[in-house]
Scaffold this motif. Structure first.
Motif, short mmCIF file in Angstrom:
data_model
loop_
_atom_site.label_atom_id
_atom_site.label_comp_id
_atom_site.label_asym_id
_atom_site.label_seq_id
_atom_site.Cartn_x
_atom_site.Cartn_y
_atom_site.Cartn_z
N TRP A 196 -3.93 -16.10 -14.03
CA TRP A 196 -3.57 -14.85 -13.38
C TRP A 196 -2.41 -14.19 -14.10
O TRP A 196 -2.42 -12.99 -14.35
CB TRP A 196 -3.25 -15.10 -11.90
CG TRP A 196 -3.05 -13.83 -11.15
CD1 TRP A 196 -4.02 -13.07 -10.55
CD2 TRP A 196 -1.82 -13.15 -10.94
NE1 TRP A 196 -3.44 -11.95 -9.98
CE2 TRP A 196 -2.10 -11.99 -10.20
CE3 TRP A 196 -0.50 -13.42 -11.29
CZ2 TRP A 196 -1.11 -11.09 -9.81
CZ3 TRP A 196 0.49 -12.52 -10.91
CH2 TRP A 196 0.18 -11.37 -10.18
N ARG A 219 1.08 -10.49 -5.26
CA ARG A 219 0.13 -11.60 -5.18
C ARG A 219 0.59 -12.64 -4.16
O ARG A 219 -0.19 -13.13 -3.35
CB ARG A 219 -0.02 -12.23 -6.57
CG ARG A 219 -0.94 -13.41 -6.64
CD ARG A 219 -2.39 -12.97 -6.66
NE ARG A 219 -3.23 -14.10 -7.04
CZ ARG A 219 -4.47 -14.01 -7.39
NH1 ARG A 219 -5.05 -12.83 -7.44
NH2 ARG A 219 -5.16 -15.06 -7.70
N VAL A 242 -0.41 -17.84 -7.94
CA VAL A 242 -0.04 -17.32 -9.25
C VAL A 242 -0.16 -18.48 -10.23
O VAL A 242 0.71 -19.32 -10.33
CB VAL A 242 1.40 -16.75 -9.24
CG1 VAL A 242 1.83 -16.36 -10.64
CG2 VAL A 242 1.49 -15.54 -8.30
#
Length: 192
Positions: free
Chosen positions: A177, A165, A173
């Motif tokens: 998430w 990510r 993040v």
């Protein structure tokens, strides 16, 4: 490449801490390629000879500095739940990766591997897996995961998702998430 040999505590511990701190500071500011014993010794206020007694080269010193920083900044949560333990761990990993030292450490890992071979990487990750394993051991004892649960694969999927990510997609993040990632892992079932 193991930890430097030294006496526990005392002056040796103080010198080691100063050198590791100086290395982390210079690594974050200038990157791995710029690290050298002369600058680290000057920043730490020690002689290069003192450093050479403990570390054979900058790669070994950088690995120890990164390991010390990760150990200091990423603590294994014990909240009583696999989901919240993993969420807390992933948050800390994301915070470290996005810090100046974390960014430099990721780049240094690639540079060190080309200079030192995969042994430095293997040493670091074997140690980290051992430090994180209690999250899964406690979950197993609570009945949250099966006896055959693959700890290494679960950590790879969770931490790998964070790296992906942040480093590949450049996404954020956030708590939602992280909850999505943890929800996908929190089944307690290993794939057949």
């Amino acid at each position: 490449m193991g930890a430097p040999r030294m006496r526990p505590g005392g002056r040796s511990r103080v010198v080691t801490d100063r050198v590791l701190s100086a290395t982390a500071e210079l690594l974050a500011a200038e990157g791995y390629a710029a690290l050298n014993f002369q600058d680290i010794a000057k920043t730490a206020g020690v002689s290069r000879t003192t450093m050479y007694r403990r570390w054979p080269n900058c790669a070994a010193l950088a690995l120890d500095a990164i390991t010390a920083a990760v150990t200091e900044r990423i603590h294994v949560p014990d909240t009583g739940s696999l989901a919240t333990d993993l969420a807390g761990l992933l948050r800390q990993i994301a915070d470290f990766i996005t810090s100046p030292l974390g960014t430099a450490a990721l780049a240094a890992g690639l540079e060190m591997e080309s200079a030192e071979g995969p042994s430095a990487r293997t040493t670091f990750w074997t140690r980290r897996l051992g430090e994180v394993a209690p999250i899964f051991e406690r979950a197993r004892a609570r009945g949250e995961v099966s006896d055959g649960f693959d700890t290494e694969a679960a950590l790879a999927m969770a931490a790998g998702a964070v790296y992906y990510r942040l480093q590949v997609t450049g996404g954020e993040v956030d708590a939602q998430w992280i909850d999505r990632v943890v929800g996908m892992l929190d089944t307690g079932r290993s794939p057949a």
